[in-house]
Write a protein that holds these residues in place. Structure first.
Motif, PDB file in Angstrom:
ATOM      1  N   SER A 182      39.357  48.686  43.639  1.00 56.54           N
ATOM      2  CA  SER A 182      39.139  47.312  44.236  1.00 56.54           C
ATOM      3  C   SER A 182      38.274  46.263  43.364  1.00 56.54           C
ATOM      4  O   SER A 182      37.537  46.653  42.750  1.00 56.54           O
ATOM      5  N   ILE A 183      38.946  45.262  43.253  1.00 53.27           N
ATOM      6  CA  ILE A 183      38.619  44.142  42.316  1.00 53.27           C
ATOM      7  C   ILE A 183      38.089  42.930  43.171  1.00 53.27           C
ATOM      8  O   ILE A 183      38.984  42.341  43.662  1.00 53.27           O
ATOM      9  N   GLY A 184      37.056  42.383  43.165  1.00 47.76           N
ATOM     10  CA  GLY A 184      36.645  41.112  43.806  1.00 47.76           C
ATOM     11  C   GLY A 184      36.532  39.961  42.799  1.00 47.76           C
ATOM     12  O   GLY A 184      36.337  40.060  41.791  1.00 47.76           O
ATOM     13  N   PHE A 185      36.758  38.729  43.479  1.00 48.39           N
ATOM     14  CA  PHE A 185      36.918  37.691  42.855  1.00 48.39           C
ATOM     15  C   PHE A 185      35.843  36.567  43.314  1.00 48.39           C
ATOM     16  O   PHE A 185      35.758  36.387  44.519  1.00 48.39           O
ATOM     17  N   LYS A 186      35.498  35.589  42.353  1.00 47.82           N
ATOM     18  CA  LYS A 186      34.712  34.443  42.482  1.00 47.82           C
ATOM     19  C   LYS A 186      35.322  33.179  43.370  1.00 47.82           C
ATOM     20  O   LYS A 186      34.880  32.806  44.530  1.00 47.82           O
ATOM     21  N   ASN A 187      36.465  33.121  42.924  1.00 45.76           N
ATOM     22  CA  ASN A 187      37.312  31.853  43.450  1.00 45.76           C
ATOM     23  C   ASN A 187      38.556  32.486  44.475  1.00 45.76           C
ATOM     24  O   ASN A 187      38.709  33.536  44.453  1.00 45.76           O
ATOM     25  N   PRO A 188      38.950  31.501  45.263  1.00 45.55           N
ATOM     26  CA  PRO A 188      40.128  31.882  46.109  1.00 45.55           C
ATOM     27  C   PRO A 188      41.416  32.588  45.192  1.00 45.55           C
ATOM     28  O   PRO A 188      41.685  31.802  44.053  1.00 45.55           O
TER      29      PRO A 188
ATOM     30  N   GLU B  37      30.374  41.479  55.330  1.00 42.11           N
ATOM     31  CA  GLU B  37      31.455  41.669  56.359  1.00 42.11           C
ATOM     32  C   GLU B  37      32.625  41.910  55.646  1.00 42.11           C
ATOM     33  O   GLU B  37      33.658  43.015  55.880  1.00 42.11           O
ATOM     34  N   CYS B  38      33.007  41.008  54.175  1.00 43.11           N
ATOM     35  CA  CYS B  38      34.003  41.533  53.609  1.00 43.11           C
ATOM     36  C   CYS B  38      34.110  42.713  52.973  1.00 43.11           C
ATOM     37  O   CYS B  38      35.133  43.451  52.827  1.00 43.11           O
ATOM     38  N   GLU B  39      32.831  43.315  52.525  1.00 41.48           N
ATOM     39  CA  GLU B  39      32.583  44.454  51.954  1.00 41.48           C
ATOM     40  C   GLU B  39      33.047  45.578  52.971  1.00 41.48           C
ATOM     41  O   GLU B  39      33.825  46.585  52.587  1.00 41.48           O
ATOM     42  N   ASP B  40      32.535  45.529  54.069  1.00 42.04           N
ATOM     43  CA  ASP B  40      33.164  46.524  55.293  1.00 42.04           C
ATOM     44  C   ASP B  40      34.414  46.581  55.549  1.00 42.04           C
ATOM     45  O   ASP B  40      34.926  47.708  55.606  1.00 42.04           O
TER      46      ASP B  40
END
Length: 469
Positions: free
Chosen positions: A28-34, A96-99
């Motif tokens: 899983s890779i998260g991002f700063k911008n939309p 909440e996003c992490e969950d």
């Protein structure tokens, strides 16, 4: 029919194709911008992924049951999957996003195989969560190979260079370790290697036959790989781990990590039930060890070799025990000191190499099913699985969008607890996958690990200040 251009699947790759030990890596890779899904799809279509043989090959099986990689044409729409907008995924906070991301990963752990009708990878783009999830079959390669290739498609935020270009740091560390080991009587050193290797080999053989941990509140077993899973994330900073490391001579980040695991498990077991627990009770883990000559991330030019000489699954495993100790009024740093003694002994053995070559020998002599059953038995007789991959320490971008975290986990194994740690930009995220009927509160387990490191840091800081003075 087999083609002359087909490439045989490696013995380790064949192991990961067996039902008992089949694994899919979910990153899983998260991002700063939309996210801009179509732009990301175009970026992947023009990336190094499309040039690497493994990502452009089907897995085929001939009439004799032998597996091969066969080159094929890629349809990017079959691999980059853009999830439709889903109002239920919208969230108001990072927690909440992490969950919600972890809930998706938990579903992938037991119910989402990869199609054999196409090369064995997918990229899922989930705009509401500012997240993408890479899924790779473990037969394609191990975490070092896949992380190296992924970071080669990323750019460092500060200067636009490849995110994997800081690989040489690992080589310098390896040189320091060699210098440290070079001191002392070489004959005594050889005897230690022989002795600890013999003990490691006996451990592996024992675990593959009858030796198993005493049952605790975190024990798994045969069939647990099929149970529903939950996933939680324990978050650490590398600076906190280094603060603890500096207080103990010649300690490493891995020493600190196993100290945290021992302390964290002790905290969790005391909260669940202290009945039946004995001081010093062993809780055994199975840890993966990279066997490449060059540790850490790999050079991309060699990864792109047509023969895939540096690619694949080049790792063994070590049986690494941690121990339950009463945490009331305990010195947190003692957990690290005990872990260091244990890991130092393991470093002096060739146990990881034995596990790798023993697996290849079993595969060639008795076939992949026998090798899979042996590995499955070892997993049933231990308590947890752990891996630790060092990613880039520079903030980086993918498709021009800055990444905020990288995490990894896999599909299920018979252990009730699986832990996979990835470091990125000064932070370390450990994904904890648990069988939810055995460990219904993985967030609390993650908090136990986080609290363990904070208590170690608090205990270490006075010593650090005294050292400076």
């Amino acid at each position: 029919m087999q083609s002359s251009r087909d490439e045989p699947v490696s013995p380790a790759g064949r192991l990961f194709l067996q039902s008992k030990t089949e694994l899919i890596i979910n990153c899983s890779i998260g991002f700063k911008n939309p996210l801009e899904p179509e732009a990301m799809k175009t970026y992947v279509a023009n990336s190094l992924f499309m040039k690497h043989p493994r990502f452009c090959s089907l897995l085929v099986v001939d009439a004799k049951g032998r597996e091969f990689w066969r080159k094929t044409k890629i349809n990017i729409d079959n691999h980059v999957i853009i999830h439709p907008k889903n109002p239920s995924l919208e969230c108001e906070s990072e927690e909440e996003c992490e969950d919600k991301i972890n809930a998706i990963l938990a579903d992938y752990a037991v119910s989402s195989p990869l199609s054999m009708e196409k090369p064995l990878w997918e990229l899922h783009i989930i705009s509401e969560l500012k997240c993408m999830i890479f899924r790779f079959h473990h037969a394609m390669g191990d975490g070092i190979s896949l992380m190296s290739l992924f970071l080669a498609t990323c750019k460092r935020l500060c200067d636009g260079k490849d995110a994997v270009s800081d690989v040489n740091v690992s080589e310098n560390k390896k040189g320091e370790i060699k210098k440290r080991k070079g001191k002392g009587n070489p004959f005594i050193g050889i005897l230690k290697v022989i002795w600890w290797t013999i003990l490691s080999v006996m451990e592996v053989i024992g675990r593959s036959l009858w030796v198993r941990d005493k049952k605790t509140a975190i024990s798994g077993g045969d069939g647990v790989e099929l149970w529903p899973r939950m996933v939680a994330t324990a978050k650490f900073t590398l600076e906190d781990m280094k603060t603890v490391k500096r207080t103990i001579p010649h300690a490493t980040i891995n020493d600190v990590l196993f100290g945290v695991i021992s302390f964290g498990f002790s905290k969790y077991l005391e909260s669940r039930s202290s009945q039946g627990l004995q001081e010093g009770q062993q809780i055994t883990g199975l840890a993966t060890v990279n066997l490449r000559k060059q540790p850490g991330l790999q050079e991309v030019s060699k990864l792109m070799d047509e023969n895939c000489s540096r690619w694949g699954n080049k790792f063994g495993f070590m049986i690494l025990p941690v121990y339950y100790h009463n945490t009331k009024d305990a010195d947190p740093l003692k957990f690290v000191k005990r872990a260091k003694v244990m890991i130092d002994r393991k470093k002096q053995s060739l146990g990881a190499h034995f596990s790798y070559y023993a697996g290849k020998f079993t595969m060639s002599l008795l076939g992949p099913k026998a090798a899979s059953m042996s590995n499955h038995k070892i997993l049933c007789n231990t308590t947890f699985v752990i891996s630790n991959i060092v990613g880039t320490q520079e903030e980086s971008t993918f498709a021009g969008n800055p990444m905020t975290y990288i995490t990894a986990t896999t599909t299920s194994l018979p252990t009730a607890v699986m832990m996979h740690m990835v470091s990125y930009a000064g932070k370390a995220s450990m994904q904890i996958s648990v069988a939810k009927e055995i460990i219904p509160d993985p967030r609390f387990l993650a908090q136990c690990f986080q609290d363990a490191l904070l208590e170690m840091k608090t205990a270490a800081q006075p010593a650090t200040v005294d050292d400076v003075c």
